[in-house]
Design an enzyme around this catalytic site. Structure first.
Site, mmCIF file in Angstrom:
data_model
loop_
_atom_site.group_PDB
_atom_site.id
_atom_site.type_symbol
_atom_site.label_atom_id
_atom_site.label_comp_id
_atom_site.label_asym_id
_atom_site.label_seq_id
_atom_site.Cartn_x
_atom_site.Cartn_y
_atom_site.Cartn_z
ATOM 1 N N HIS A 34 -11.409 2.815 1.350
ATOM 2 C CA HIS A 34 -13.558 1.815 1.375
ATOM 3 C C HIS A 34 -14.272 2.869 1.688
ATOM 4 O O HIS A 34 -13.705 3.839 1.637
ATOM 5 C CB HIS A 34 -13.106 0.936 2.837
ATOM 6 C CG HIS A 34 -12.338 1.659 3.946
ATOM 7 N ND1 HIS A 34 -12.972 2.429 4.926
ATOM 8 C CD2 HIS A 34 -11.256 1.417 4.958
ATOM 9 C CE1 HIS A 34 -12.417 3.162 5.666
ATOM 10 N NE2 HIS A 34 -11.333 2.361 5.851
ATOM 11 N N HIS A 37 -13.170 6.121 3.629
ATOM 12 C CA HIS A 37 -12.745 6.986 3.219
ATOM 13 C C HIS A 37 -13.685 7.711 1.966
ATOM 14 O O HIS A 37 -14.081 9.274 2.044
ATOM 15 C CB HIS A 37 -11.709 6.369 1.884
ATOM 16 C CG HIS A 37 -10.817 5.997 2.937
ATOM 17 N ND1 HIS A 37 -9.930 4.300 2.832
ATOM 18 C CD2 HIS A 37 -9.064 6.203 3.593
ATOM 19 C CE1 HIS A 37 -9.651 4.396 3.193
ATOM 20 N NE2 HIS A 37 -8.739 5.178 4.012
ATOM 21 N N LYS A 151 -13.018 8.365 13.072
ATOM 22 C CA LYS A 151 -12.712 7.008 13.140
ATOM 23 C C LYS A 151 -11.387 7.227 14.312
ATOM 24 O O LYS A 151 -11.183 6.711 15.299
ATOM 25 C CB LYS A 151 -12.307 6.650 12.032
ATOM 26 C CG LYS A 151 -12.099 5.120 12.047
ATOM 27 C CD LYS A 151 -11.583 4.017 12.506
ATOM 28 C CE LYS A 151 -11.573 2.536 12.798
ATOM 29 N NZ LYS A 151 -9.745 2.646 12.392
ATOM 30 N N ASP A 152 -10.531 7.865 13.649
ATOM 31 C CA ASP A 152 -9.017 7.921 14.173
ATOM 32 C C ASP A 152 -9.640 9.584 15.106
ATOM 33 O O ASP A 152 -9.291 10.322 14.810
ATOM 34 C CB ASP A 152 -8.459 8.625 12.954
ATOM 35 C CG ASP A 152 -8.029 7.406 12.037
ATOM 36 O OD1 ASP A 152 -7.288 6.137 12.802
ATOM 37 O OD2 ASP A 152 -8.649 7.223 11.615
#
Ligand code: AMP
Length: 279
Positions: A34, A37, A151-152
């Site tokens: 998405h 990435h 995000k992570d």
């Protein structure tokens, strides 16, 4: 764009590029790409001569075989997107290519301390699965630069620490979290949310933002801030795993004078969402 499955073929191509003095950047993914990435690919593209990405749904980092089986696989569509983003090579290994003797007796890499809480606590084994596969991919691709998403957040900090602790000669760059129009962090898991859940899901970031705002305005009672946020999220329909105000580097409980990040994970039905905000 080269599509490579075989490890020896990958190594040969990398050797050739290295011999030509080309720099290599790398974006590892599990596919189902998405805009989150793709933003990392854009960052990586600007940093080096050759851009390598990988698509591998890594069984070692899944805690349930059900979740692994269900993970969306859209390789053809992903390769098209990679090509459009000027990726030079996509590495598409099979499980056999990376775990030829299975995973049970594999050497694993565990990064201490920073992995103890948050995801480390709620998904035992997950972060070790990630650090192990990332180190394997680093050894195969031998990048100069690797790009990970904030995000992570814990994953990114863990990889930074692994690179430092093990003297890997790789620069780690972090890309900001890309969000949908309602500010929900993009994730391959969002497609499982129905319309009602999607509206609720957006509340996770709203709570992070509210608490961040309160801290910026001088609120120092972190425990009451997090307790209120957890209560609101649970009332909205979430089941909160954690909502913690942490030091950005150690991910230990933070104090007002620290560089802070708020990390959160919450489940909506059986869909688990994570998000964070730096202060
Ligand atoms: P995954 O395919 O979930 O393993 O993610 C591959 C990379 O994309 C990781 O570095 C993630 O942190 C990153 N990523 C995932 N979602 C986002 C997002 N919404 N914004 C930015 N990066 C992301």
């Amino acid at each position: 764009m080269l599509q490579v499955q075989n490890n020896n073929e990958l190594r040969a191509q990398i050797r050739e590029w290295k011999a030509q003095g080309k720099s290599i950047s790398f974006v590892p993914t599990m596919g189902n790409l998405h805009d989150g990435h793709l933003s990392l690919l854009q960052i990586a593209r600007e940093q080096s001569d050759k851009l390598v990405s990988s698509i591998f749904v890594n069984p070692m980092q899944f805690d349930s075989s059900e979740d692994l089986k269900k993970y969306p696989r859209t390789v053809e569509q992903d390769c098209k997107a990679l090509m459009e983003h000027h990726c030079d090579l996509v590495y598409l290994p099979t499980i056999k290519d990376l775990y030829p003797s299975g995973m049970e007796h594999m050497t694993a890499v565990t990064v201490p301390d920073i992995t103890l809480n948050q995801e480390g606590k709620y998904r035992p084994g997950h972060l070790t699965g990630v650090s192990t596969i990332v180190l394997k991919l680093f050894n195969l691709v031998q990048p100069d630069i690797a790009v990970f998403g904030k995000k992570d957040y814990q994953q990114w900090r863990m990889i930074e620490k692994m690179v430092q602790d093990l003297n890997l000669n790789i620069q780690i760059i972090a890309g900001e979290t890309i969000r949908e129009t309602d500010r929900l962090a993009m994730s391959s898991r969002n497609q499982y949310l129905d319309d009602r859940q999607h509206i609720i899901a957006a509340e996770l970031y709203q709570q992070l933002k509210q608490v961040a705002q309160a801290i910026r305005h001088g609120k120092q009672s972190f425990s009451s801030l997090t307790a209120q946020a957890i209560e609101s999220l649970n009332a909205a329909g979430f089941s909160v795993d954690y909502f913690e105000i942490c030091h950005q580097l150690t991910l230990q409980p933070g104090s007002p004078q620290d560089p802070l990040v708020i990390l959160a994970a919450a489940r909506l039905g059986n869909i688990r969402l994570i998000d964070n905000i730096e202060i």
